[in-house]
Design a protein around this motif. Structure first.
Motif, mmCIF file in Angstrom:
data_model
loop_
_atom_site.group_PDB
_atom_site.id
_atom_site.type_symbol
_atom_site.label_atom_id
_atom_site.label_comp_id
_atom_site.label_asym_id
_atom_site.label_seq_id
_atom_site.Cartn_x
_atom_site.Cartn_y
_atom_site.Cartn_z
ATOM 1 N N TYR A 132 -10.967 -1.597 8.877
ATOM 2 C CA TYR A 132 -9.872 -0.729 8.401
ATOM 3 C C TYR A 132 -10.197 0.003 7.108
ATOM 4 N N GLY A 139 -2.616 -0.022 18.004
ATOM 5 C CA GLY A 139 -2.045 -0.487 16.752
ATOM 6 C C GLY A 139 -2.823 -1.572 16.041
ATOM 7 N N GLU A 187 2.616 -11.131 17.099
ATOM 8 C CA GLU A 187 3.090 -10.408 15.923
ATOM 9 C C GLU A 187 3.195 -11.340 14.722
ATOM 10 N N ASP A 191 1.554 -10.981 11.012
ATOM 11 C CA ASP A 191 2.331 -11.107 9.776
ATOM 12 C C ASP A 191 1.664 -12.067 8.788
ATOM 13 N N ARG A 202 -0.827 -6.398 7.636
ATOM 14 C CA ARG A 202 0.169 -5.339 7.858
ATOM 15 C C ARG A 202 -0.081 -4.149 6.919
ATOM 16 N N GLN A 203 -0.401 -4.467 5.667
ATOM 17 C CA GLN A 203 -0.658 -3.384 4.709
ATOM 18 C C GLN A 203 -1.927 -2.633 5.080
ATOM 19 N N LEU A 242 -3.229 -2.235 8.035
ATOM 20 C CA LEU A 242 -2.958 -1.395 9.206
ATOM 21 C C LEU A 242 -2.202 -0.130 8.792
ATOM 22 N N ALA A 243 -1.246 -0.285 7.886
ATOM 23 C CA ALA A 243 -0.497 0.881 7.420
ATOM 24 C C ALA A 243 -1.404 1.843 6.657
ATOM 25 N N ALA A 257 0.024 1.716 11.553
ATOM 26 C CA ALA A 257 1.355 1.102 11.628
ATOM 27 C C ALA A 257 2.228 1.849 12.629
ATOM 28 N N GLY A 258 2.925 1.091 13.445
ATOM 29 C CA GLY A 258 3.840 1.692 14.422
ATOM 30 C C GLY A 258 3.199 2.054 15.747
#
Length: 400
Positions: free
Chosen positions: A31, A57, A134, A138, A150-151, A153-154, A159-160
């Motif tokens: 990432y 995702g 999921e 998390d 999560r951060q 991926l965003a 994200a989403g």
């Protein structure tokens, strides 16, 4: 016999190694901007040869063949270890592109985070078979800097996005080409390895509780030094494991952390990251029994108490006999007497895909056995030869 454009295959490998280039290797942690650039590069190459590219995702890049089947799945991972080699993972993805470019009905995939930059590891291949929850996403953090998954991926723009899963019944089997990451082929003057199976990796945290105290004021007789207990325990493991292991078992202490880790303070706690690997469940269970017995023995003899926490226990997987036969025949046709069957000492995405479909792997020699280091390399003539073997085997298996 299918015709592989090995010149273009090698050119693609060299073009990809420019993304995140570090010395003669690459630095593309999962990432990171370099990793995401390489995924966009791959999607462009997929589109050029008529595959339908997408990214999901969790970061899996998937190129779907748009013609009739039966279909094969081929690929590996595209991120790297930190400051590591240019072929680990990338070879499997670029060779899969070469199969699709040659006209074979191949779906190409680059699975995310095979290298385990984030807790849990094998995020992409586990996600694509429906084995990543999921809740685990998390909980997961980067093992190096603690960034929440999560951060990450965003930050990577994922994200989403939905996470894809493999279409049931679409694939007759999955091939993965990879560097050996060892010396067996080179020492035997061989040019290809047909992989019989993939080891399981069993990982543990060993906690040792002592008493933090002053390094000068506390006599040696009074001390409860967690660091010394850790060293003695690991020495006992190294002494006893050869009595119970298999011929290709390995064990590794990846990290020892002492708390508080100051020069003038006796460590009050030690944490050991420990793993062992084998392809035989009986051997794995024997090694675990021995580890736990050594911890019990340590607790009888030491002032500091140790406890074992299981982190993960994967399952070894055997490669598919029909796919192995296709690889055997292709290797003998392309490199007579210059190949052998062998197990994989490393974990690979194929061990997770093997839960849903037949899988097989092909190894190229590694110069000096070096991997997970920027000096990792393989002779170009061996890379090209093994890509030819892979194409021949894929065609044979499709016709089987």
């Amino acid at each position: 016999m299918v015709s592989i454009d090995t010149g273009r295959f090698l050119a693609d490998l060299h073009e990809l190694r420019q993304i995140g280039a570090y010395k003669t290797g690459v630095h593309r942690p999962t990432y990171s901007p370099q990793d995401m650039e390489s995924r966009r590069w791959l999607m462009d190459r997929m589109a050029e040869i008529g595959l339908n590219p997408s990214i999901d995702g969790i970061g899996n890049v998937y190129g779907r063949h748009q013609g009739p089947g039966p279909h094969l799945l081929a690929g590996s991972h595209i991120e790297s270890q930190n400051y590591a080699g240019w072929l680990d993972g990338a070879l499997g993805v670029v060779s899969a592109l070469a199969l699709a470019r040659a006209g074979l009905p191949v779906d190409v995939c680059a699975y995310a985070d095979e290298e385990g930059h984030f807790e849990g590891g094998f995020l992409g291949s586990r996600s694509i078979i429906g084995d990543l929850s999921e809740e685990e996403i998390d909980r997961s953090h980067n093992r190096t800097d603690g960034t929440p998954l999560r951060q990450a991926l965003a930050d990577a723009g994922l994200a989403g996005k939905p996470r894809m899963t493999l279409e049931p019944g679409r694939h007759k089997g999955a091939f993965e080409m990879h560097i050996e990451q060892g010396t067996q082929l080179e020492k035997a003057n061989l040019r290809a390895g047909v992989v019989t199976g993939i080891v399981a990796i069993w990982q543990y945290r060993i906690w040792i509780d002592g008493q933090q105290d002053h390094a000068g004021g506390t006599t040696m007789d009074e001390r409860r030094d967690a660091g010394l207990t850790a060293i003695r325990l690991l020495s006992a493991v190294d002494r006893e494991f050869p009595r119970v292991c298999g011929p290709r078992s390995t064990w590794t202490t990846g990290r020892i952390t002492l708390d508080p880790g100051a020069p003038s303070i006796i460590p009050g706690q030690a944490m050991i990251l420990f793993q062992f690997r084998d392809i035989d469940m009986t051997v794995l269970e024997r090694m675990e029994t021995t580890l736990r017995a050594l911890v019990q023995e340590s607790n009888r003899n030491e002032r500091c108490k140790a406890r074992v926490e299981t982190v993960s226990r994967s399952t070894p997987i055997a490669c598919d006999p029909t796919m192995l036969a296709a690889l055997d025949a292709a290797a003998e046709a392309c490199a007579p007497s210059l190949w052998q069957r062998m197990p994989s000492g490393a974990g690979h995405d194929s061990q997770y895909l093997g839960r849903l479909m037949p899988v097989a792997m092909l190894f190229t020699p590694s110069i000096g056995g070096v991997s997970h280091h920027w000096s990792e390399d393989t002779r170009e003539e061996d890379l090209a030869l093994c890509c030819d073997i892979l194409g021949d085997a894929a065609e044979r298996f499709l016709q089987a």
